[in-house]
Motif scaffolding. Structure first.
Motif, PDB file in Angstrom:
ATOM      1  N   ALA A   1      -0.575  34.837  37.580  1.00 15.41           N
ATOM      2  CA  ALA A   1      -0.824  34.195  36.643  1.00 15.41           C
ATOM      3  C   ALA A   1      -0.926  34.979  35.175  1.00 15.41           C
ATOM      4  O   ALA A   1      -0.695  34.158  33.904  1.00 15.41           O
ATOM      5  N   ALA A   2      -1.900  35.590  35.414  1.00 15.69           N
ATOM      6  CA  ALA A   2      -2.408  37.307  33.861  1.00 15.69           C
ATOM      7  C   ALA A   2      -1.277  37.817  33.978  1.00 15.69           C
ATOM      8  O   ALA A   2      -1.046  38.316  33.239  1.00 15.69           O
ATOM      9  N   GLY A   3      -0.290  37.853  34.542  1.00 16.35           N
ATOM     10  CA  GLY A   3       0.670  38.435  34.517  1.00 16.35           C
ATOM     11  C   GLY A   3       2.472  37.426  33.654  1.00 16.35           C
ATOM     12  O   GLY A   3       2.899  38.223  32.518  1.00 16.35           O
ATOM     13  N   VAL A   4       1.659  36.148  33.779  1.00 18.10           N
ATOM     14  CA  VAL A   4       2.519  35.706  32.953  1.00 18.10           C
ATOM     15  C   VAL A   4       2.161  35.029  31.511  1.00 18.10           C
ATOM     16  O   VAL A   4       2.638  35.279  30.252  1.00 18.10           O
ATOM     17  N   ALA A   5       0.997  35.415  31.541  1.00 16.65           N
ATOM     18  CA  ALA A   5       0.103  35.570  30.052  1.00 16.65           C
ATOM     19  C   ALA A   5       0.434  37.397  29.793  1.00 16.65           C
ATOM     20  O   ALA A   5       1.022  36.451  28.188  1.00 16.65           O
ATOM     21  N   GLY A   6       0.732  37.776  30.325  1.00 13.12           N
ATOM     22  CA  GLY A   6       1.345  38.873  29.135  1.00 13.12           C
ATOM     23  C   GLY A   6       2.751  39.194  29.152  1.00 13.12           C
ATOM     24  O   GLY A   6       3.280  39.763  28.121  1.00 13.12           O
ATOM     25  N   LEU A   7       3.191  38.101  29.914  1.00 12.03           N
ATOM     26  CA  LEU A   7       4.740  38.059  29.382  1.00 12.03           C
ATOM     27  C   LEU A   7       4.617  37.432  28.189  1.00 12.03           C
ATOM     28  O   LEU A   7       6.254  36.800  27.047  1.00 12.03           O
ATOM     29  N   PHE A   8       3.989  36.074  28.339  1.00  7.80           N
ATOM     30  CA  PHE A   8       3.745  35.365  26.773  1.00  7.80           C
ATOM     31  C   PHE A   8       3.100  36.662  25.959  1.00  7.80           C
ATOM     32  O   PHE A   8       3.663  36.138  24.268  1.00  7.80           O
TER      33      PHE A   8
END
Length: 307
Positions: A274-281
């Motif tokens: 989930a944190a990685g997806v936030a990083g993609l944003f």
């Protein structure tokens, strides 16, 4: 000289009348209010987009760990106030684009938001059986937050606006435009739901394999996100919205707040996907060319933002 004085005195009443007319002209009044709101957001960008989400993440984590006294833990008024502040850049940016054309789809979207949430809470469809763990402000019938559109609709708007900026000329084609926006909505929930479950906002029974979130939740978000994106697409003049968002440097600051708040929560709970997806944003926001170091420096307290 006497004629000059007469000319000035005869011109004076006209100037007063024109001033009074300007003050009562709704178009001029709306423009003046809009300018004041934009100045307020610009002067407080760092506080809104950085301080509020960081403080919010800390207070939510402290509430979940039972480190705050009951009056402060999950305080619904503080939750609503913080959410309103973080939403303010998006609202102020889009205000000039909200006209009669936009009202009907946005009202339908608001009604749909309440309706599908009531169905979800009472039947478990389409998200899977879930229940709220805390009251997110006043609750309608004790089941659904009254402020639900404030929580959900801006997420859809952020996804839609980000997609418009990143797609370039492809936004003229409905299929890639809508597909990208719906995919962005789903990605937003890949960040939101695990964090919300971790801090006790809501829970699923049975829990799912994605940090407690079941796959059925994302099937539900695919449905609700698609309907919401279509309604948003109908609400706005796309060309005007793109021009407005490109010109308004803080239009996506609400998405920055979202990434900081929920990304931080996911990191601290060790929910790395989930944190990685936030990083993609974060990477996607960087590609919009509005969050370089020079702009960040201008948002810091004590700087003088350009208007």
């Amino acid at each position: 000289m006497g004629s000059d004085e007469a000319t000035r005195s005869s011109a004076s009443p006209r100037s007063s009348a024109e001033t009074a007319a300007d003050e009562t002209d709704p178009v001029r009044t709306r423009a003046a209010v809009q300018r004041r709101l934009e100045d307020l957001v610009r002067e407080n960008r760092f506080t809104i987009a950085v301080v509020f989400p960081v403080v919010g993440a800390i207070s939510l984590l402290a509430s979940a760990a039972e480190l705050l006294p009951p009056p402060l833990a999950y305080n619904p008024l503080l939750l609503l106030f913080g959410t309103l502040v973080m939403r303010s850049p998006l609202v102020v940016a889009l205000l000039p684009e909200i006209d009669r054309r936009a009202l009907v789809p946005l009202v339908v979207l608001t009604a749909y938001t309440y309706a599908i949430e009531f169905v979800g809470v009472r039947t478990g469809w389409p998200y899977g059986p879930f229940e709220y763990g805390i009251e997110l402000g006043p609750m309608l019938a004790g089941e659904v937050p009254l402020a639900l559109p404030l929580f959900f609709v801006p997420l859809v708007l952020n996804a839609y606006l980000l997609s418009l900026l990143l797609l370039g000329e492809r936004i003229e084609h409905a299929l890639p435009r809508l597909f990208a926006a719906v995919a962005a909505v789903l990605a937003i929930d890949l960040v939101l739901d695990p964090g919300a479950v971790a801090i006790g906002f809501w829970s699923y029974d049975p829990s799912g394999g994605y940090y407690g979130v079941p796959l059925s939740n994302y099937r539900g978000w695919l449905l609700s996100g698609t309907v919401a994106v279509v309604l948003v697409d109908l609400a706005f003049d796309r060309a005007a919205v793109v021009e407005r968002v490109r010109a308004c440097e803080f239009a996506l600051d609400d998405l920055v707040s979202f990434v900081l708040l929920w990304g931080t929560i996911n990191v601290l709970y060790g929910q790395w996907l989930a944190a990685g997806v936030a990083g993609l944003f974060c990477l996607a926001l960087a590609r919009t060319d509005r969050y370089d170091l020079a702009i960040v420096r201008r948002t810091l307290p004590g700087s003088h933002p350009q208007k």
